[in-house]
Write a protein that holds these residues in place. Structure first.
Motif, PDB file in Angstrom:
ATOM      1  N   LYS A   1     119.597 116.627  54.511  1.00 43.39           N
ATOM      2  CA  LYS A   1     118.525 115.834  53.929  1.00 43.39           C
ATOM      3  C   LYS A   1     117.480 115.503  54.996  1.00 43.39           C
ATOM      4  O   LYS A   1     117.809 115.232  56.132  1.00 43.39           O
ATOM      5  CB  LYS A   1     119.100 114.536  53.341  1.00 43.39           C
ATOM      6  N   GLY A   2     116.219 115.527  54.629  1.00 50.31           N
ATOM      7  CA  GLY A   2     115.150 115.129  55.527  1.00 50.31           C
ATOM      8  C   GLY A   2     114.492 116.253  56.293  1.00 50.31           C
ATOM      9  O   GLY A   2     113.509 116.012  57.012  1.00 50.31           O
TER      10      GLY A   2
ATOM     11  N   HIS B   1     110.722 116.709  56.437  1.00 55.05           N
ATOM     12  CA  HIS B   1     109.861 115.880  57.288  1.00 55.05           C
ATOM     13  C   HIS B   1     109.698 116.457  58.696  1.00 55.05           C
ATOM     14  O   HIS B   1     108.869 115.976  59.471  1.00 55.05           O
ATOM     15  CB  HIS B   1     110.445 114.468  57.416  1.00 55.05           C
TER      16      HIS B   1
ATOM     17  N   GLY C   1     109.335 105.396  56.537  1.00 53.98           N
ATOM     18  CA  GLY C   1     110.271 104.705  55.646  1.00 53.98           C
ATOM     19  C   GLY C   1     111.685 105.127  55.996  1.00 53.98           C
ATOM     20  O   GLY C   1     112.022 106.313  55.910  1.00 53.98           O
ATOM     21  N   TYR C   2     112.506 104.164  56.385  1.00 53.73           N
ATOM     22  CA  TYR C   2     113.829 104.487  56.940  1.00 53.73           C
ATOM     23  C   TYR C   2     114.892 103.608  56.318  1.00 53.73           C
ATOM     24  O   TYR C   2     114.720 102.390  56.171  1.00 53.73           O
ATOM     25  CB  TYR C   2     113.808 104.263  58.459  1.00 53.73           C
ATOM     26  N   GLN C   3     116.003 104.242  55.936  1.00 51.24           N
ATOM     27  CA  GLN C   3     117.123 103.496  55.369  1.00 51.24           C
ATOM     28  C   GLN C   3     118.375 103.780  56.179  1.00 51.24           C
ATOM     29  O   GLN C   3     118.863 104.911  56.220  1.00 51.24           O
ATOM     30  CB  GLN C   3     117.362 103.861  53.902  1.00 51.24           C
TER      31      GLN C   3
ATOM     32  N   VAL D   1     114.866 100.395  51.858  1.00 48.96           N
ATOM     33  CA  VAL D   1     114.071 101.176  52.801  1.00 48.96           C
ATOM     34  C   VAL D   1     113.215 100.230  53.643  1.00 48.96           C
ATOM     35  O   VAL D   1     112.541  99.342  53.120  1.00 48.96           O
ATOM     36  CB  VAL D   1     113.170 102.183  52.063  1.00 48.96           C
TER      37      VAL D   1
ATOM     38  N   ASP E   1     117.644 112.612  58.660  1.00 45.02           N
ATOM     39  CA  ASP E   1     118.262 112.617  57.334  1.00 45.02           C
ATOM     40  C   ASP E   1     118.250 111.243  56.676  1.00 45.02           C
ATOM     41  O   ASP E   1     118.628 111.117  55.510  1.00 45.02           O
ATOM     42  CB  ASP E   1     119.693 113.156  57.410  1.00 45.02           C
ATOM     43  N   ARG E   2     117.825 110.194  57.393  1.00 47.59           N
ATOM     44  CA  ARG E   2     117.716 108.851  56.823  1.00 47.59           C
ATOM     45  C   ARG E   2     116.273 108.469  56.528  1.00 47.59           C
ATOM     46  O   ARG E   2     115.985 107.362  56.076  1.00 47.59           O
ATOM     47  CB  ARG E   2     118.336 107.807  57.777  1.00 47.59           C
TER      48      ARG E   2
ATOM     49  N   GLU F   1     112.893 108.416  54.463  1.00 43.43           N
ATOM     50  CA  GLU F   1     112.476 108.533  53.064  1.00 43.43           C
ATOM     51  C   GLU F   1     111.025 109.002  52.930  1.00 43.43           C
ATOM     52  O   GLU F   1     110.695 109.754  52.026  1.00 43.43           O
ATOM     53  CB  GLU F   1     112.650 107.187  52.357  1.00 43.43           C
ATOM     54  N   PHE F   2     110.149 108.544  53.834  1.00 44.92           N
ATOM     55  CA  PHE F   2     108.760 108.982  53.789  1.00 44.92           C
ATOM     56  C   PHE F   2     108.127 108.833  55.167  1.00 44.92           C
ATOM     57  O   PHE F   2     108.625 108.092  56.025  1.00 44.92           O
ATOM     58  CB  PHE F   2     107.946 108.212  52.740  1.00 44.92           C
TER      59      PHE F   2
END
Length: 336
Positions: free
Chosen positions: A152-153, A156, A173-175, A182, A217-218, A220-221
C-alpha cells in the motif's frame, strides 16, 4: 563474448595500438600493452595470453563487435597489426550489438525494481533498442529482487521522489498503527529509503522531531505547499551508517559496542554475512564465534538478533542484555 571490465580495457588498449601510425605492433607488443593497461587500472594482472588477444581481435573485427578493418603485414614470421584507415577508432563507432544487448539487460533489470514510476523512461529506451537492433526476444530473467508490488502507498512514491528532487514542501496525511484517525504532518522531504521491503520518507522542519520518518504504506494523501523549501544539512547516507534499519533517535546518539556470540551452527553464516559493516570477528572455535558490533542500538537490531533465536546470544553491554532478555521473556508468555 561477454564484454566485461577487463575486456573493455583490452579493446581500448588495442585500439590505441592499431591507430598509432608512428609505431608497428606485433603480437608480443600487443600483449605487453594490454598487460600494462590492466595493471595500470587494477594494480595487478594475471598476464594476458596470446590466445586471448587473438580472441579480442576476432571480436573487434566481427559485426557483434566493432567491425574493424585491420591491415596485417608480415615480415618473415612476424605479423604487424594496424587499422586500414588510420582515422578509425572504436570510440567513434555507434553502439555495437553486444553493447546494445548488455544495455538492454541493464535497463530491464532496472525496470524490474517495481514501485519506481520515475523509471518509466526505461521502457521507452528499451523499445528504441529493440527497433534499432532488431531485438524481439523476451530475455530470461536471471535476477530476482525482493519486492512487494501490492504494498500500500506505492502510488505516492513518485510524488515524494519529485518533491525531494524539485524541493517542494509537503503536507502528508498519515495514519499510524496506534491511532484510528489520519493526522496531517508538515515536512520538507529530504530522503527516501527502503528497508525490509518497505519504503520510508524522511523529512525535516516538522513540529515533531529534527527528522521525521514516515512509512509510505501508512500515507493516505500528499499535498504540496507553497512554502519555501529548505535543504537539510544532514547527511542522510551517513546517518544510516551507524544503525541497522530505519529507526534512529537523536542525532547525538553515541555508538555502543555490542558483543554477541553465535553458536557453531550459525557462526559460518555470520562470518560470510555480517550483521553490520562495523562487525569485528573474534575467535572462531568449536563453541562458535564471538564478535562485536559498533552501532546505535534500535528496534531493528533487536528484531534481527531475536530472529536467530537460540543460535545467537547477547553478551554485552549489560543494559542491552537485559533489553533482549525482557523481550524473550515477554515472548514466552504467549505460550503459557
Amino acid at each position: 563474448m561477454a564484454t566485461n571490465k577487463n575486456a573493455i580495457i583490452r579493446y581500448q588498449a588495442l585500439d590505441k595500438c592499431f591507430r598509432n601510425t608512428g609505431k608497428r605492433y606485433a603480437m608480443i607488443d600487443l600483449i605487453e600493452v594490454c598487460n600494462q593497461a590492466l595493471y595500470d587500472f587494477n594494480g595487478e594482472t594475471d598476464g594476458i595470453k596470446r590466445r586471448q588477444i587473438y580472441d579480442d581481435i576476432n571480436f573487434m573485427k566481427s559485426e557483434q563487435g566493432y567491425a574493424v578493418d585491420l591491415e596485417i603485414t608480415k615480415e618473415g614470421r612476424t605479423a604487424f597489426y594496424r587499422y586500414s584507415d588510420p582515422n578509425f577508432s572504436i570510440n567513434n563507432q555507434p553502439m555495437n550489438e553486444t553493447e546494445a544487448k548488455q544495455l538492454k539487460e541493464a535497463l530491464l533489470t532496472l525496470n524490474r525494481i517495481k514501485g519506481m514510476p520515475q523509471f518509466g523512461w526505461v521502457e521507452e529506451l528499451t523499445l528504441k533498442l529493440e527497433k534499432d537492433f532488431d531485438f524481439h526476444e523476451t530475455p530470461r530473467e536471471i535476477l530476482g529482487f525482493e519486492n512487494n508490488p501490492f504494498l500500500k502507498g506505492l502510488e505516492h512514491l513518485n510524488t515524494l521522489f519529485n518533491a525531494i528532487q524539485y524541493e517542494k514542501v509537503l503536507t502528508i496525511g498519515y495514519q499510524t498503527f496506534r491511532k484510528d484517525h489520519v493526522e496531517e504532518i508538515y515536512m520538507h522531504p529530504q530522503y527516501l529509503k527502503q528497508y525490509n521491503n518497505r519504503w520510508f520518507v524522511l523529512g525535516t522542519h516538522s513540529k515533531y522531531k529534527p527528522v521525521t520518518t514516515l512509512a509510505i504504506d501508512r500515507i493516505e494523501f500528499v499535498k504540496e505547499n507553497n512554502d519555501k523549501y529548505k535543504v537539510s544539512d544532514i547527511d542522510f547516507t551517513e546517518r544510516y551508517e551507524d544503525i541497522i534499519g530505519i529507526t534512529r533517535g537523536n542525532l547525538e546518539d553515541k555508538l555502543t559496542k555490542i558483543t554477541l556470540k553465535a553458536n557453531s551452527r550459525l557462526a559460518s553464516y555470520i562470518i560470510t554475512s555480517p550483521l553490520h559493516g562495523s562487525q569485528k570477528n573474534g575467535e572462531f572455535n568449536e563453541d562458535g564465534l564471538t564478535f562485536t558490533l559498533d552501532l546505535i542500538p534500535n528496534y531493528e537490531l533487536e528484531q534481527q538478533i531475536l530472529s536467530y533465536g537460540e543460535a545467537l546470544k547477547v553478551m554485552a553491554p549489560p543494559e542491552f542484555v537485559d533489553k533482549i532478555k525482557s523481550r524473550v521473556k515477554a515472548s514466552l508468555t504467549n505460550y503459557n
